[in-house]
Design an enzyme around this catalytic site. Structure first.
Site, PDB file in Angstrom:
ATOM      1  N   SER A   3      -7.945  44.279   7.112  1.00  8.78           N
ATOM      2  CA  SER A   3      -9.154  43.502   7.377  1.00  8.78           C
ATOM      3  C   SER A   3      -9.659  42.870   6.083  1.00  8.78           C
ATOM      4  O   SER A   3      -8.926  42.148   5.415  1.00  8.78           O
ATOM      5  CB  SER A   3     -10.207  44.385   8.051  1.00  8.78           C
ATOM      6  OG  SER A   3     -11.262  43.612   8.568  1.00  8.78           O
ATOM      7  N   GLU A  32      -7.764  42.122  18.571  1.00 10.02           N
ATOM      8  CA  GLU A  32      -8.580  42.406  17.389  1.00 10.02           C
ATOM      9  C   GLU A  32     -10.079  42.393  17.717  1.00 10.02           C
ATOM     10  O   GLU A  32     -10.827  43.304  17.352  1.00 10.02           O
ATOM     11  CB  GLU A  32      -8.313  41.344  16.300  1.00 10.02           C
ATOM     12  CG  GLU A  32      -6.903  41.316  15.760  1.00 10.02           C
ATOM     13  CD  GLU A  32      -6.687  42.249  14.586  1.00 10.02           C
ATOM     14  OE1 GLU A  32      -7.565  43.071  14.314  1.00 10.02           O
ATOM     15  OE2 GLU A  32      -5.619  42.143  13.955  1.00 10.02           O
ATOM     16  N   HIS A  81      -8.920  45.924  16.714  1.00 10.91           N
ATOM     17  CA  HIS A  81      -8.965  45.950  15.257  1.00 10.91           C
ATOM     18  C   HIS A  81      -9.078  47.389  14.769  1.00 10.91           C
ATOM     19  O   HIS A  81      -9.832  48.182  15.317  1.00 10.91           O
ATOM     20  CB  HIS A  81     -10.196  45.141  14.826  1.00 10.91           C
ATOM     21  CG  HIS A  81     -10.268  44.809  13.379  1.00 10.91           C
ATOM     22  ND1 HIS A  81      -9.329  44.039  12.736  1.00 10.91           N
ATOM     23  CD2 HIS A  81     -11.205  45.113  12.437  1.00 10.91           C
ATOM     24  CE1 HIS A  81      -9.678  43.872  11.471  1.00 10.91           C
ATOM     25  NE2 HIS A  81     -10.815  44.528  11.259  1.00 10.91           N
TER      26      HIS A  81
END
Length: 514
Positions: free
Chosen positions: A200, A322, A421
């Protein structure tokens, strides 16, 4: 490690230019915690670039974790991760942790981990990011770093902003990387074989480091897990408005007044900036890297296409859903209408194309609600399509990447999170015992969990060691080249597929051609 008279190993000791360190033996590994790599960024050094640590006299104890970077904290954490960073917090946080099989001269490959957290949370000392599995299973030296985040890392609040004061977070990471280069041989690591990995926001950092002039020649490989390369990063002029809003929230009229506030007040004001910068249908990012042309020369998404960085080995991937991480459990978004989502699509594709784009996303996910269409759009815009664009560009330049998509669906919350995610993280580290507090891992079948974790963990180790993630426990994984666009699909059954992201890629390429 010489045994004591009782037969137990003595704590490992290393001598560095900065001074002597005494670590600890943990499950047969040598571990050194809270090792300072830069001077504390406190008082007049707040928001200043990191400076090398001046060292210490005597033997410094490195057996326990130090404070994490100041950040917002809620007891019990969030409903997905169950928390991402825990007290104690302190501005004196520029430290790193090292896991190694032995502090010898074996020159093992090195893996440096940069945590994510939306630029506002996380820590290199979180148990879930511990390096013991990589050190033990891969005979690697693992380094996890802390760096400034939130307003202390992503603001440059001077009245007349100077280039040298921009992006404190990046100066921290550069300082840590140079520390690794200069010191890791004392921990059994090879300074000529450094892989930097991040997830990320940490993947954005990884790419920024790889393309930075001050990191030239330091990094051999990078692993980019779910980089949000679709973020529109501001220049200093565009960011100045956000800095002014933050200063107002903090009740400071000048940079000097802001500098005088305790860090707790600065973190509290960050919560207000969340509210001010939120836009419907967009991932909230109150604090962002700033492309100032000096400390950050270009968007990290393009950093691996230029100069020496174009020759760095790259693995890049994303999860299938995600955006479900931030939107699937939000009842407000669950009630989104078709008209609302089409309005959001118009902001990207224009009003003429928006209904057709909505229909394409709806058809790709049978039974999709408007909220599902929105989440798939955000996933594509922010993560999947920009990552594929990097893969396409590197393939065209003859330096292909290794691409993957993580598809395993979460069982928690009736499956609403999908392959969200962050879900790949415990599989990559293969350390589910450190994620037991996280709601998003609940209900995953143990046999599937353990088999997929073993496959992914071994692939990451293979890539760090050789630049090739293939191993005997999974199907052949080919690099992403224009002819096939091979993408490894990590699911209960692991499969290499051609052009897995093709529908998303073509839809967004058509937008770019308009």
């Amino acid at each position: 490690m010489a045994p004591t008279e009782h037969g137990t190993p003595q704590p490992p000791v290393v001598d560095l230019p900065a001074g002597r360190l005494r670590g600890a033996i943990e499950d047969g590994l040598c571990v050194f915690r809270a090792v300072p790599y830069a001077e504390p960024p406190v008082a007049d050094q707040r928001w200043r670039p990191a400076r090398p640590h001046r060292g210490w006299s005597g033997t410094r104890d490195a057996s326990t974790d130090g404070p994490s970077a100041p950040q917002m904290y809620v007891e019990g954490g969030d409903p997905v991760l169950g928390g991402h960073g825990a007290p104690p917090f302190d501005e004196d946080c520029l430290t790193l942790n090292v896991w190694t099989p032995a502090a010898d001269d074996a020159r093992r490959p090195v893996l440096v981990w940069i945590h994510g957290g939306g630029f506002v949370s996380g820590s290199g000392s979180m148990p879930g990011y511990g390096g013991e599995t990589f050190a033990r299973d891969g005979d690697l030296v693992f380094v996890g770093i802390n760096y400034r985040i939130g307003p202390l890392g992503y603001l440059s609040p001077e009245d007349d902003a100077h280039d040298e004061a921009a992006n404190p977070w990046l100066s921290d990471q550069l300082a840590a990387l140079h520390w690794v280069k200069e010191n890791i041989s004392s921990f059994g690591g090879d300074p000529q074989s450094i892989t930097v990995a991040g997830q990320s926001g940490g993947a954005v950092s990884t790419a920024a480091l790889a393309g930075h002039p001050r990191a030239a020649g330091l990094i051999r490989r990078v692993i980019l897990q779910s980089p949000p390369f679709g973020l529109d990063l501001p220049d200093p002029d565009a960011y100045r408005e956000r800095t002014a809003a933050y200063r107002e929230l903090a009740g400071a009229k000048t940079a000097q007044e802001l500098r005088a506030l305790p860090w707790q007040a600065l973190i509290g004001a960050g919560g207000g900036l969340f509210a001010r910068t939120m836009r419907w249908g967009y991932w909230p990012t109150p604090f962002l890297p700033v492309i100032d042309g000096e400390s950050l020369p270009r968007h990290p998404a393009r950093a691996l296409l230029h100069g020496a960085a174009a020759d760095i080995d790259v693995m890049i991937g994303w999860t299938r859903e995600e955006a479900n991480f931030g939107f699937a459990l939000d009842e407000g978004y669950a009630a989104a209408t078709r008209e609302q989502v089409i309005g959001r699509i118009e902001e990207t594709f224009g009003s003429g194309a928006a209904p057709e784009v909505y229909a394409a996303y709806e058809a790709a996910r049978p039974g999709a609600r408007p909220a599902d269409v929105l989440m798939d759009l955000i996933t594509d815009e922010l993560f999947r399509v920009p990552s594929v664009s990097l893969a396409e560009a590197r393939a065209g330049a003859g330096r292909p990447v290794w691409a993957y998509q993580f598809d395993l669906q979460e069982a928690a919350y009736e499956g609403r999170l999908g392959a969200a995610h962050c879900l790949e993280l415990p599989f990559v580290f293969d350390n589910f015992e450190h994620w037991a507090h996280a709601p998003f891992v609940a209900g995953i079948a143990p046999a599937v969990r353990d088999g997929l974790a073993r496959t992914m963990h071994r692939a990451w180790i293979a890539f760090v060691r050789t630049g090739d993630p293939n191993h005997s426990g999974m199907p052949q994984w080919q690099p992403y080249v224009a002819q096939a666009r091979t993408t490894m699909r990590f699911d209960s059954v692991v499969t290499a597929l051609d052009d897995l992201a093709g529908p998303s890629r073509r839809m967004h390429e058509a937008r770019g051609a308009q």
